[in-house]
Design a protein around this motif. Structure first.
Motif, short mmCIF file in Angstrom:
data_model
loop_
_atom_site.label_atom_id
_atom_site.label_comp_id
_atom_site.label_asym_id
_atom_site.label_seq_id
_atom_site.Cartn_x
_atom_site.Cartn_y
_atom_site.Cartn_z
N HIS B 37 58.25 93.88 53.67
CA HIS B 37 57.99 92.85 52.67
C HIS B 37 57.15 91.73 53.28
O HIS B 37 56.20 91.25 52.69
CB HIS B 37 59.30 92.28 52.14
CG HIS B 37 59.10 91.03 51.33
ND1 HIS B 37 59.01 89.78 51.89
CD2 HIS B 37 58.92 90.87 50.00
CE1 HIS B 37 58.81 88.88 50.94
NE2 HIS B 37 58.75 89.51 49.78
N SER B 38 57.52 91.32 54.49
CA SER B 38 56.81 90.22 55.14
C SER B 38 56.16 90.72 56.41
O SER B 38 56.58 91.73 56.98
CB SER B 38 57.78 89.10 55.49
OG SER B 38 58.51 88.71 54.37
N ASP B 152 62.93 95.37 53.66
CA ASP B 152 62.81 94.65 52.40
C ASP B 152 63.18 93.18 52.52
O ASP B 152 63.13 92.44 51.54
CB ASP B 152 63.71 95.29 51.34
CG ASP B 152 63.18 96.66 50.96
OD1 ASP B 152 61.95 96.86 51.16
OD2 ASP B 152 63.95 97.52 50.52
N ARG B 154 63.17 89.33 52.83
CA ARG B 154 62.10 88.39 52.54
C ARG B 154 62.03 87.35 53.64
O ARG B 154 62.32 86.16 53.44
CB ARG B 154 62.35 87.74 51.20
CG ARG B 154 62.46 88.75 50.09
CD ARG B 154 62.46 88.10 48.76
NE ARG B 154 62.04 89.08 47.76
CZ ARG B 154 61.61 88.74 46.57
NH1 ARG B 154 61.55 87.47 46.23
NH2 ARG B 154 61.25 89.66 45.72
N ARG B 156 59.47 86.02 55.12
CA ARG B 156 58.49 84.95 54.91
C ARG B 156 59.08 83.85 54.03
O ARG B 156 58.99 82.67 54.35
CB ARG B 156 57.22 85.50 54.27
CG ARG B 156 56.19 84.41 53.99
CD ARG B 156 54.90 84.94 53.43
NE ARG B 156 55.08 85.85 52.32
CZ ARG B 156 55.47 85.47 51.11
NH1 ARG B 156 55.73 84.19 50.88
NH2 ARG B 156 55.63 86.34 50.16
N ASN B 157 59.71 84.28 52.93
CA ASN B 157 60.26 83.27 52.02
C ASN B 157 61.28 82.39 52.71
O ASN B 157 61.33 81.19 52.49
CB ASN B 157 60.89 83.96 50.82
CG ASN B 157 59.93 84.92 50.15
OD1 ASN B 157 59.28 85.71 50.85
ND2 ASN B 157 59.80 84.86 48.85
N ASP C 88 57.94 88.23 43.47
CA ASP C 88 57.36 87.34 44.47
C ASP C 88 55.91 87.07 44.06
O ASP C 88 55.10 87.99 43.99
CB ASP C 88 57.43 88.03 45.84
CG ASP C 88 57.05 87.08 46.95
OD1 ASP C 88 56.41 86.05 46.65
OD2 ASP C 88 57.39 87.37 48.10
N GLN C 91 53.24 88.52 46.26
CA GLN C 91 52.97 89.95 46.15
C GLN C 91 52.27 90.28 44.84
O GLN C 91 51.43 91.17 44.78
CB GLN C 91 54.28 90.71 46.27
CG GLN C 91 54.70 90.80 47.71
CD GLN C 91 55.86 91.73 47.88
OE1 GLN C 91 56.78 91.72 47.09
NE2 GLN C 91 55.79 92.55 48.90
#
Lengths: 431, 458, 261
Positions: B37-38, B152, B154, B156-157, C88, C91
């Motif tokens: 994901h990141s 999966d 997140r 980065r978030n 997101d 994305q």
């Protein structure tokens, strides 16, 4: 007929009036020019005064004496004295006997005056000389020694050498010896390395700026370390993330007001919070740097925001449109593009912090400190405070040293401003 | 030094966490970053943040609490007879204990020496336990974060959310600074007003802050009537404004309406130099050159001039403020729309008539705002008056006499040896509070006027 | 990331159901229902302020950036709700790329401009893969021949038309499914416009394209489907040929024949 006459009269009146109006015009213009000339003239007088006063501090009067490293006078063992012995030896005695030898007919009571020709700090170079080369023990060498401050002033012409004139602190006898030394070619002026290598001293001829320069360096380092990350983070938040609400508005108003709060008030804050509440050390560059950081923060934030505002929104859209997150947009595009502006603002803020004096007095940076600080926690002076301290000293010799200290301070400020201007020129970008 | 070592170790651990997080992220995605994901580096930062932040918070908390804890533990270990002493004596003793423990001074009584040993032992034990605790916390958090990494997640978030928290915290610094200023000024001033009444402070005309060293000492009870200070401040600032406003305004007019671009490009930076010179330099110049000059001129005219006359300080301060007035006026004058000027020229007005009758009246609100800002700067200016104005609290309007100002007194009261709770030092904070309030009010009003003015022509 | 569908051109790529946009009190987009088919060029036309750009910016949530903008209704991208809380944004924007009205290359080298997207999305495992993506994208944007010898020069030094194609290359490099174009030719001269239009037609093969345009001729030239907006409402949508030859709604007819707009 009558009409023509009045017309002529009125045209004459108009012409007269016009002349008057043009005279007023010229006067007004001259007034404006005069104002600028006056302001710049003052700047000129200020700089000329400082530089003409300060330039003589770059040299220092030295006196040549034939010094005999006599083991007995020094109080060390004549053969192979230990380093410790040499360290504690009586070099002052050696200088005194050298002076007595130079003027053998000076009687006991006047000797004291004679000894004052040479600086009380002149023994240290002798010690270093002998310790570097112990073989000199027992020999006689010709040595240039720092003269006392009063001699220095007389030699530089800052005080009159005529006996009895006001300001002359030398006695008739001392002036006579000085003339004699000059005849023997034993007086000269040398570059004043002391001024740039040592810490403060009560004796003008031994006082140096290096301690203050190091102190300023430590303070500004702390300021930069605190101020730059926090200032940039604040600008980024306010410019790129903050919602337009009352809280944000409050922060903005706060920053603008802080920029105009007198710096001495920040000093009170530092005294009450950093020293008394948190118990941080007095006179330390760490605390000075923190106070200066609070003072410079608004400048950096305002400059940072202006620089970020100048980055066109299309760049931001382009980054976001590619799927960059907002933070990536900031770190990859907005910050690099606004960095020259931020740095320029930071340098100018630092330059301002370098010249700031009043708040540092509040947190005890006015103490008399001889040692060169080794860390931001050691007590220390900074350049502008050194100027203040020396300006307060009564000795005439400190006037030229104060001016010299100002020259050094102005030199650093000029360099920083120059760096900011060059940065701006080099990276100026028109969108 | 020990602290530095601890920080370095923590930093290394954090860097290690970054690498570990990165490689684990890549491994879970079997080497293909597109499956994550990141970006892998975000997983690295994720682990690094977990590793570094909690430990850092622990250390910061300890640093804040250490002095209080040490104080409590050392004092409670003192012999009973010492513990029974008055608070001031105890404070002195604790101070000595600290000096003995830290700098190896010789203790005056054996009990202090023992306490100093205890101090060092406690300090050492506390540091070791905190260091171990912090490192253990860092390792545990690292392991926890490391285990949580999967394709999966997140990362980065989460990293960005943390950074955003930092940004928000940074932006509150300005608020904290203001709160800090207000709180420290208010708090100390309230202490001061326990000794001296507010009325006496604000309206009294006697200022002699000497406090008796002994209770029975005569003639030095101290008087804290600040009116002479306010008057002196007004006198010097008034002189400064009388110099700076005409000179600054005329310079700005000449620069924006008459000067050729080339002249402007040279002269404007030169004027700015005046603003860049540190105030301590002006102070030195005022005391060394200007004050004696004025005194000499005065005595040649048969006037008696104090060697630290208000005139000298005010004059030099005025020169310092010129660029401030001129650059603010310059902005304001340039904001006046060209159409107004053209209107006047079209009627046959000369340039100076246009400026005096059209441009200046149009720009007046902005100019007034600028003048108020300059006045607030003059009132708060410290070094020039400290070095060139006197300390004598004369209540006079004669610029040739010596007066003292609020800022001078703040500095004088606080420089040198001081007991912190004496009215003498507290008075400085009361003066600071007055200074802060007045300058703040001036700024708020000035900024309001200037903003109103800008809106008018935007 | 999903594979790019190329088979069924009738497949609905983006589906809007009752989409409304409010800017504060202003109701900028009213009850829009619109299907955008995969591998079509869909043109959004209409007079200024009709909401066509607003709708376009809903598709990759660029409207999120405008304060107090509020979007209601549902917008689906391949069955995923674009405005779902679990989506997101970052994305999403990698799947739905965008080209803007004014060319806005980053003040970096041409290479870095194109490589930026792949870098932040971690699309290349090593330098050679990244090189390949950059070259491919420049090739597809029809720019490679012109810039291949000066990839290290700044992107801002290119001509306007080249800059816009660089921005297109930059968008392609992320391998989006949909590319949104907001009046991409309005700042370009006719020759550059022709090149970009040609490019749009070629890109259709691999991407779904939504283009906002002021120029009716451009809509007719490049699009297969056209949607006409007026005062925030979707008035009519259909095959471009049908819209231009046989508009159903009098407003559409009026606009196309140039009676207002």
């Amino acid at each position: 007929m009558e009409n023509v006459a009045t017309a002529a009269a009125s045209s004459q009146a108009v012409a007269k009036r016009l002349k008057k109006r043009y005279a007023a015009e010229r006067r007004f213009k001259a007034l404006g020019f005069g104002a600028i000339a006056l302001a710049l003239g003052f700047l000129g007088i200020l700089l000329v005064t400082i530089f003409s006063n300060g330039s003589t501090a770059l040299v220092q009067t030295n006196i040549r004496l034939d010094v005999t490293f006599d083991a007995e006078t020094l109080g060390v063992s004549p053969v192979n004295p230990s380093a410790d012995e040499l360290l504690r030896a009586n070099y002052g005695g050696v200088i005194k006997s050298a002076l007595s030898k130079a003027f053998p007919d000076v009687s006991g009571g006047q000797r004291r005056q004679l000894y004052k020709l040479v600086s009380t700090g002149a023994d240290l170079p002798l010690r270093d000389k002998l310790m570097a080369n112990p073989g000199l023990l027992g020999t006689t060498v010709s040595v240039w020694m720092t003269a006392g401050a009063d001699v220095d002033m007389a030699m530089k012409g800052h005080v009159s050498r005529k006996p009895g004139v006001e300001g002359n602190r030398l006695t008739d006898a001392q002036l006579g010896w000085l003339d004699e030394l000059e005849k023997r070619d034993a007086v000269t002026k040398k570059f004043n390395t002391t001024l740039f290598t040592t810490g403060d001293s009560r004796e003008p001829e031994q006082a140096g700026l290096w301690g203050a320069v190091v102190g300023s360096f430590f303070s500004l380092s702390v300021t930069l370390l605190v101020c730059f990350p926090l200032g940039v983070a604040t600008s980024v938040y306010l410019e790129e993330f903050a919602p337009k609400n009352k809280w944000t508005h409050l922060i903005e108003v706060n920053i603008n007001n802080l920029a105009a709060v007198p710096s001495v008030v920040f000093g009170l804050l530092g005294l009450a919070i950093f020293l008394n509440f948190f118990g941080m050390p007095r006179s330390a560059p760490l605390v000075g740097g923190l106070v200066l950081a609070l003072i410079s923060m608004p400048t950096i934030i305002i400059a940072g925001r202006a620089a970020m505002k100048a980055v066109p929104p299309s760049i931001r859209e382009a980054a976001l449109g590619l799927g960059a997150s907002k933070l990536q947009m900031v770190t990859d595009h907005v910050l690099p593009l606004s960095m020259p502006g931020i740095l320029t603002g930071t340098i100018l803020g630092m330059a301002h912090a370098l010249g700031e004096t009043a708040p540092l007095l509040m947190i005890g940076m006015v103490a008399f400190i001889v040692d060169i600080p080794a860390s931001p926690l050691d007590p220390s002076a900074v350049l502008p405070v050194q100027v203040y301290l020396w300006a307060d000293s009564p000795e005439r010799a400190f006037v030229e040293r104060t001016s010299a200290a100002i020259m050094v301070l102005l030199f650093f400020l000029a360099m920083m401003n120059l760096a900011a201007i060059m940065l701006r020129k080099k990276f100026e970008r028109r969108w | 030094m020990q602290l530095l070592t601890l920080m370095v170790v923590l930093l290394l651990l954090t860097a290690f966490g970054y690498r570990l997080g990165r490689s684990r992220a890549l491994a879970t995605a079997s080497g293909n970053p597109r499956l994550l994901h990141s970006l892998p580096s975000y997983h690295g930062y994720y682990v690094a943040l977990w590793c570094g932040l909690p430990a850092l918070v622990l250390i910061a908390g300890w640093l804040a609490l250490e002095p209080a804890l040490l104080h409590w533990m050392v004092m409670s270990s003192l012999p009973v007879d010492l513990q029974g002493m008055a608070d001031e004596r105890l404070a002195l003793i604790y101070n000595e204990v600290r000096n003995v423990a830290r700098y190896g001074h010789t203790p005056s009584i054996p009990a202090v020496g023992e306490a100093a040993q205890h101090y060092n032992a406690v300090r050492h034990t506390m540091f070791i336990s905190v260091a171990l605790g912090a490192l253990a916390l860092a390792v545990a958090a690292l392991a926890y974060a490391h285990r949580r990494i999967h394709a999966d997640m997140r990362a980065r978030n989460q990293v960005e959310a943390t950074v955003k928290v930092f940004l928000v915290l940074a932006s509150t610094m300005a608020i904290f600074t203001t709160v800090g200023i207000v709180m420290s000024l208010l708090f100390e001033s309230l202490l001061f007003f326990r000794h001296v009444s507010l009325i006496e402070f604000l309206f009294g005309t006697q200022w002699s802050p000497q406090i008796a060293m002994r209770a029975d000492q005569v003639g030095s009870s101290g008087a804290f009537g600040a009116v002479p200070l306010f008057a002196g401040t007004l006198l010097i600032s008034g002189i400064a404004m009388a110099v700076a406003v005409p000179l600054g305004l005329l310079s700005a007019i000449y620069m924006s309406e008459y000067a050729a671009p080339k002249f402007r490009s040279v002269v404007k930076p030169l004027l700015e130099v005046l603003a860049g010179i540190p105030t301590v330099v002006y102070g030195f110049f005022a005391a060394l050159t200007v004050a004696p000059f004025i005194r000499d001129v005065g005595s040649s005219l048969g006037l008696s001039v104090a060697s630290e006359s208000a005139l000298a300080a005010g004059l030099v301060m005025g020169i310092m403020i010129i660029p401030f007035v001129s650059s603010l006026s310059d902005d304001v004058i340039n904001a006046v729309p060209q159409s107004l000027r053209e209107g006047a020229f079209g009627l046959g007005a000369t340039k100076s008539e246009t400026i005096r009758q059209v441009v200046i009246p149009a720009a007046l609100p902005g100019i007034i705002g600028g003048v108020l800002l300059a006045a607030s700067r003059a009132i708060g200016e410290t070094m020039i008056v400290v070095m060139a104005a006197g300390l004598a609290a004369n209540l006079t309007a004669n610029p040739l006499e010596a007066v003292t100002t609020v800022t001078t007194q703040i500095v004088t009261l606080l420089v040198g040896d001081q007991e912190f709770d004496s009215p003498k030092t507290l008075a400085a904070f009361a003066l600071g509070l007055v200074l802060f309030t007045v300058t703040l009010a001036l700024n708020v009003v000035a900024l309001h006027i200037v903003n109103k003015y800008r809106e008018k022509y935007d | 990331m999903n594979a790019i569908p190329v088979t069924d051109t009738r497949l609905s790529k983006v589906a809007a159901r009752d989409v409304n946009v409010f800017y504060g009190q202003k109701h900028a987009l009213k009850h829009v229902d619109l299907e955008i088919r995969a591998n079509d060029v869909t043109a959004l036309i209409g007079p200024s302020g009709c909401g066509k750009s607003t709708f376009l910016r809903c598709i990759n949530r660029m409207n999120d950036l405008i304060e107090n903008a509020q979007v209601t209704g549902s917008l689906m991208l391949d069955g995923d709700d674009i405005y779902d809380k679990t989506i997101d944004v970052v994305q999403l924007r990698a799947r739905v790329g965008m080209v803007f009205q004014k060319p806005n290359p980053f003040p970096k080298s041409i290479y870095d401009n194109v490589a930026y997207g792949p870098r932040i999305h971690g699309m290349a495992r090593d330098q050679s893969e990244l090189d390949e993506i950059v070259m491919n994208s420049l090739e597809k944007a029809g720019l490679l021949a012109e810039v291949k010898d000066r990839l290290e020069e700044s992107g801002t030094g290119l001509s306007g038309g080249q800059q816009q194609r660089l921005c297109i290359a930059r968008a392609i490099a992320v391998a989006p499914e949909v590319i949104l174009m907001d009046e991409p030719c309005s700042a370009l001269d006719p020759i550059a416009t022709a090149k970009v239009e040609e490019l749009i037609d070629e890109l259709r093969e691999n991407f779904t394209i939504v283009i906002v345009t002021h120029s009716m001729q451009q809509a007719a030239r490049v699009s297969q489907r056209t949607a006409f907006f007026h005062l925030g409402e979707l008035v009519e949508v259909g095959d471009t040929e049908q819209i231009f030859t046989n508009p159903q709604h009098p407003l559409t007819q009026g606009y196309i024949t140039g009676r207002f707009g």
